[in-house]
Design a protein around this motif. Structure first.
Motif, short mmCIF file in Angstrom:
data_model
loop_
_atom_site.label_atom_id
_atom_site.label_comp_id
_atom_site.label_asym_id
_atom_site.label_seq_id
_atom_site.Cartn_x
_atom_site.Cartn_y
_atom_site.Cartn_z
N ALA A 99 0.83 -1.21 0.00
CA ALA A 99 0.00 0.00 0.00
C ALA A 99 0.87 1.26 0.00
O ALA A 99 0.54 2.24 -0.67
N TYR A 100 1.97 1.21 0.74
CA TYR A 100 2.87 2.37 0.78
C TYR A 100 3.49 2.62 -0.59
O TYR A 100 3.62 3.78 -1.03
N GLY A 101 3.84 1.52 -1.30
CA GLY A 101 4.39 1.67 -2.64
C GLY A 101 3.38 2.29 -3.59
O GLY A 101 3.73 3.17 -4.39
N GLY A 106 1.43 7.24 -6.42
CA GLY A 106 0.28 8.06 -6.78
C GLY A 106 -0.91 7.28 -7.31
O GLY A 106 -1.82 7.86 -7.90
N TYR A 107 -0.93 5.95 -7.09
CA TYR A 107 -2.05 5.14 -7.53
C TYR A 107 -3.10 5.03 -6.42
O TYR A 107 -2.77 4.95 -5.25
N GLY A 108 -4.37 5.01 -6.83
CA GLY A 108 -5.45 4.81 -5.87
C GLY A 108 -5.75 6.03 -5.03
O GLY A 108 -5.13 7.09 -5.17
N SER A 109 -6.72 5.85 -4.13
CA SER A 109 -7.13 6.93 -3.24
C SER A 109 -6.13 7.05 -2.08
O SER A 109 -5.89 6.07 -1.36
N SER A 110 -5.59 8.21 -1.89
CA SER A 110 -4.61 8.43 -0.83
C SER A 110 -5.23 8.20 0.55
O SER A 110 -4.61 7.61 1.44
N GLY A 111 -6.50 8.63 0.72
CA GLY A 111 -7.19 8.46 2.00
C GLY A 111 -7.44 7.00 2.31
O GLY A 111 -7.23 6.54 3.45
N LEU A 113 -5.78 4.36 1.07
CA LEU A 113 -4.50 3.69 1.30
C LEU A 113 -3.96 3.99 2.69
O LEU A 113 -3.37 3.12 3.35
N ALA A 114 -4.18 5.23 3.16
CA ALA A 114 -3.74 5.59 4.51
C ALA A 114 -4.51 4.77 5.55
O ALA A 114 -3.92 4.27 6.53
N TYR A 115 -5.83 4.60 5.33
CA TYR A 115 -6.64 3.76 6.23
C TYR A 115 -6.18 2.31 6.17
O TYR A 115 -6.09 1.62 7.21
#
Length: 280
Positions: A99-101, A106-111, A113-115
Motif C-alpha cells: 500500500a505504501y508503494g 500516486g495510484y489509488g485513493s490516498s485516504g 490507502l492511509a486507512y
C-alpha cells in the motif's frame, strides 16, 4: 460457514456484530477492507501450517485476527509453532509495504490507502502482544517452552494471559469512573480474550495429555539425529505426575530413579513412564 480445501471458514459472532453495526453506520467499505486484511492474515497462518505438514481443521475470523484449529500429531515443535504464528503479522507487513508503494507512486485513493496501512498496522501490532490466543502469545509460549518444562509453560502463560485479559477489561471501563464513555471495542476484545484463556486453562489437563501422547515424534527425532538425552533425576517415591510435568517439549528424557540413599537404582526411558501413566 464455508469449506475451502477441507478447511472450515467461519465468522466469529463478534465479527458479525461489527458487520451489523457497519451497515447501520454506513461504514461497510471499511468493514470489507477489515475482512480482507484479516482473511489474508489468517491465510498466512494456514499456508505456513500446511508447509509444516500440519492439518488445519477450521479458521474462525475475528475483527483483529482469527482462531485456527490445527491437528499437528506431534509435528509442531516450538520452531514451527513460532513460524506459523509470525506468518500472520508478516502478511500485514507485506500489505503495508504494498500500500505504501502504491501511495508513493500516486495510484489509488490516498485516504483509502492511509486507512489500509493504519488498519494493517493496528491488526499486526495488536496480534504481536504476548497474550494468548494472539500470535504474540503463541510466540512467547513457544519460546518459553524451549527453556521450561512444557506443563509449567502452559500453566504460567495461561495465568499471565488471564491477568492481561482482565486488565484489558478494566481499561475498557476505566472512563466510566471519570464520566467518559465506555470503550466498547476494547470491552468486546477483552471479554473474548478472557473467555478464551479461561477455557484454555480449564482444558490444560487435556492439552498436557495430548502432549504426552504425541511424544513419539520427539523420540523419532532423537533416534534419527542421535541428539543428547535430557536426564531427569527423581526419587522413587516421587509421584508419576510430578515427573511427567518436568518433560520439556523439544527434548527426549531418561529418568534416573534414586532410592533414599541417593543411589541410582534404575534408568527409565520416557516411553516406559508414559506407558505406565496411561496404564498400557
Amino acid at each position: 460457514m464455508i469449506r475451502i480445501r477441507g478447511i472450515e471458514l467461519s465468522l466469529h459472532p463478534l465479527f458479525v456484530l461489527i458487520m451489523l453495526l457497519s451497515v447501520i453506520t454506513g461504514q461497510f467499505l471499511e468493514l470489507l477492507t477489515l475482512f480482507t486484511i484479516v482473511f489474508i492474515h489468517e491465510l498466512g497462518h494456514v499456508c505456513a501450517a500446511l508447509l509444516c505438514g500440519v492439518h488445519v481443521k477450521s479458521v474462525q475470523l475475528l475483527p483483529f485476527g482469527g482462531v485456527a484449529v490445527m491437528e499437528d500429531h506431534g509435528r509442531l515443535n516450538a520452531t514451527r509453532e513460532i513460524g506459523i504464528a509470525i506468518a500472520g503479522p508478516l502478511q500485514n507487513l507485506l500489505l503495508i509495504l504494498m500500500a505504501y508503494g502504491l501511495q508513493q507512486a500516486g495510484y489509488g485513493s490516498s485516504g483509502f490507502l492511509a486507512y489500509f496501512i493504519q488498519a494493517n498496522a493496528i491488526i499486526g501490532l495488536f496480534n504481536l502482544l504476548p497474550v494468548l490466543p494472539l500470535d504474540g502469545g503463541k510466540i512467547f509460549q513457544a519460546t518459553l517452552s524451549l527453556l521450561l518444562p512444557y506443563y509449567v509453560t502452559l500453566l504460567w502463560c495461561g495465568r499471565v494471559s488471564i491477568a492481561a485479559s482482565v486488565l484489558v477489561l478494566l481499561y475498557s471501563i476505566l472512563p466510566l469512573g471519570t464520566g467518559g464513555g465506555l470503550r466498547l471495542n476494547l470491552l468486546m476484545i477483552g471479554a473474548f480474550l478472557l473467555y478464551s484463556n479461561l477455557t484454555d486453562h480449564r482444558n490444560l489437563p487435556y492439552r498436557f495429555v495430548s502432549f504426552l501422547m504425541n511424544r513419539e515424534a520427539v523420540y523419532e527425532r532423537y533416534r534419527q539425529s542421535g541428539s543428547a538425552v535430557r536426564p531427569i533425576v527423581a526419587f522413587s517415591a516421587k509421584p508419576l505426575d510430578d515427573i511427567l510435568r518436568l518433560f520439556k517439549r523439544n527434548h527426549y528424557h531418561f529418568i534416573y530413579v534414586m532410592n533414599e540413599e541417593k543411589t541410582i537404582v534404575a534408568v527409565v526411558p520416557e516411553q516406559k513412564l508414559i506407558s505406565s501413566y496411561f496404564g498400557m
